[in-house]
Design a protein around this motif. Sequence first.
Motif, PDB file in Angstrom:
ATOM      1  N   GLY A 150       0.781  -1.231   0.000  1.00 20.59           N
ATOM      2  CA  GLY A 150       0.000   0.000   0.000  1.00 20.59           C
ATOM      3  C   GLY A 150       0.811   1.279   0.000  1.00 20.59           C
ATOM      4  N   GLY A 151       2.136   1.192  -0.128  1.00 24.49           N
ATOM      5  CA  GLY A 151       2.950   2.401  -0.118  1.00 24.49           C
ATOM      6  C   GLY A 151       4.418   2.047  -0.143  1.00 24.49           C
ATOM      7  N   PHE A 152       5.279   3.052   0.046  1.00 26.21           N
ATOM      8  CA  PHE A 152       6.725   2.846   0.005  1.00 26.21           C
ATOM      9  C   PHE A 152       7.158   1.749   0.974  1.00 26.21           C
ATOM     10  CE2 PHE A 152      10.926   3.644   1.771  1.00 26.21           C
ATOM     11  CZ  PHE A 152      11.712   3.801   0.639  1.00 26.21           C
ATOM     12  N   GLY A 153       6.688   1.824   2.229  1.00 26.75           N
ATOM     13  CA  GLY A 153       7.097   0.848   3.231  1.00 26.75           C
ATOM     14  C   GLY A 153       6.674  -0.561   2.871  1.00 26.75           C
ATOM     15  N   GLY A 154       5.450  -0.704   2.381  1.00 27.19           N
ATOM     16  CA  GLY A 154       4.961  -2.028   2.004  1.00 27.19           C
ATOM     17  C   GLY A 154       5.745  -2.633   0.862  1.00 27.19           C
ATOM     18  N   VAL A 155       6.055  -1.809  -0.151  1.00 26.61           N
ATOM     19  CA  VAL A 155       6.841  -2.306  -1.279  1.00 26.61           C
ATOM     20  C   VAL A 155       8.239  -2.693  -0.812  1.00 26.61           C
ATOM     21  CG1 VAL A 155       7.836  -1.732  -3.527  1.00 26.61           C
ATOM     22  CG2 VAL A 155       5.529  -0.952  -2.953  1.00 26.61           C
ATOM     23  N   PHE A 156       8.832  -1.869   0.061  1.00 30.42           N
ATOM     24  CA  PHE A 156      10.181  -2.150   0.548  1.00 30.42           C
ATOM     25  C   PHE A 156      10.225  -3.491   1.289  1.00 30.42           C
ATOM     26  CE2 PHE A 156      13.645  -2.097   3.561  1.00 30.42           C
ATOM     27  CZ  PHE A 156      14.701  -1.550   2.836  1.00 30.42           C
ATOM     28  N   VAL A 157       9.283  -3.703   2.187  1.00 32.66           N
ATOM     29  CA  VAL A 157       9.257  -4.951   2.960  1.00 32.66           C
ATOM     30  C   VAL A 157       9.030  -6.151   2.046  1.00 32.66           C
ATOM     31  CG1 VAL A 157       7.972  -6.250   4.701  1.00 32.66           C
ATOM     32  CG2 VAL A 157       8.546  -3.847   5.101  1.00 32.66           C
ATOM     33  N   ALA A 158       8.096  -6.012   1.091  1.00 32.82           N
ATOM     34  CA  ALA A 158       7.810  -7.131   0.190  1.00 32.82           C
ATOM     35  C   ALA A 158       9.016  -7.469  -0.679  1.00 32.82           C
ATOM     36  CB  ALA A 158       6.604  -6.789  -0.693  1.00 32.82           C
TER      37      ALA A 158
END
Length: 436
Positions: free
Chosen positions: A102-110
Amino acid sequence: MTQQSTPHRSTPRRWRIGGLLGIGVLVNYFDRISLSVAAPQLQQEFHLSSSDLGILFSAFFWTYALLQIPTGLILDRFGVTRVGRWGALLWGVASTLTACAGGFGGVFVARALLGVAEAPGFPVSAKATGYWFPRRERAMATALFDAAAKFSNVIGVPLVALTVVNLGWRWGFGLTALLSLAYFVAFALIYRDPSQDSKLSAEEYRHITEGGAAAEGVSQAGSLAMLGYLLRQRKVWGLSIGFAAYGYVFYLFLTWLPGYLVQTMHMSILKSASYAAIPWIFATLADLLVGGWLIDHLIARGHDETRVRKGVLLGGMLLGLAVFGTTTTSDPLIAIVWISIALSGLAAAAPVGWSLPSLIAPRGGTGTVGGIMNFANNMMGAVAPIVTGIIVGNTHSFTNAFLIAGFMLLIGVLSFLFLLGRIEPIAEPPSTGGTA
């Protein structure tokens, strides 16, 4: 032994396994390149800077690189079949999570989770190739899966681009998730080590083992003892530093080439995808024809193995210096020519690098050598996108980024030339009890 005594089929079993490994790397790289294709939409939707994109591009490589040595130890302990299955399953899970971010943090973790999932990918292929192929066929067998990494950009970039443009960036990751899960099923059904493969004929098994295939089995030293021993070997350092230099340039283009064409050459996503495919087509051909066929052909004709492999390795790295040429032009066609020369040279050298762990490692140490080498390689995969993003963000130009890439290659050439030495097995640790 479970081998059948039936004669060879039209396609030998070992080449079917080689094809399976190549498909796995192809799918593996679809997962990796999907972010570079979707980056313009992500940048717009989440209001990201060039530095933010560089951090997202690197997220995969931090976990991927840091897990290479542990993965090598695990691979040498539990084997190709088990580690390969679990890794392939987790690829699909990680890509699915990226599609739902859903955002920068989510993409980074995934993306960081994808790095965990794909950490065994290349070491598994390198170790399996050592088991399945005699030395005189090792270059072509290695080129099969290494060329798939390059060819993924030929078909993967346009395929993901069409999906992203027509369905949105989330479906680009959804597509790679489905392909990853399909490969997991195929690997689970097909792959076995040679001694456990009931479809491998006794004649072909003899051809493989008598031709110098890597011996199956676990390390006679403890895992940490083997790691400590290998880290004291000059050959391992020469291979690792040299391959790190290769990795810096390869991953710069893997992550930033579409963005370079969009930002510097002012192309659309679809047009940049078609242009970006051109260097990777030439890279794929160089990988197979020079890094694969030519090496095996020359060795089969009696040429010195070390001279042949190191000649291609060093020649390819020197051709990679064509990256300097991109700093002299603003014409997209000329830039693509320079990039095509650079990537073709690196692609020719890459199968040599990936065949070396099984050629220089002591018994039971192939996965660990491959892990050390790939750790160094992919740490540069983590660094290159961030450095490039910072440079582009501050200068609005790729010139300095390409200059740094060229200087990295010069360091790699010196390492291969003076540290690697002859391509021959490292002596086994002096005692089975472990040398810390």
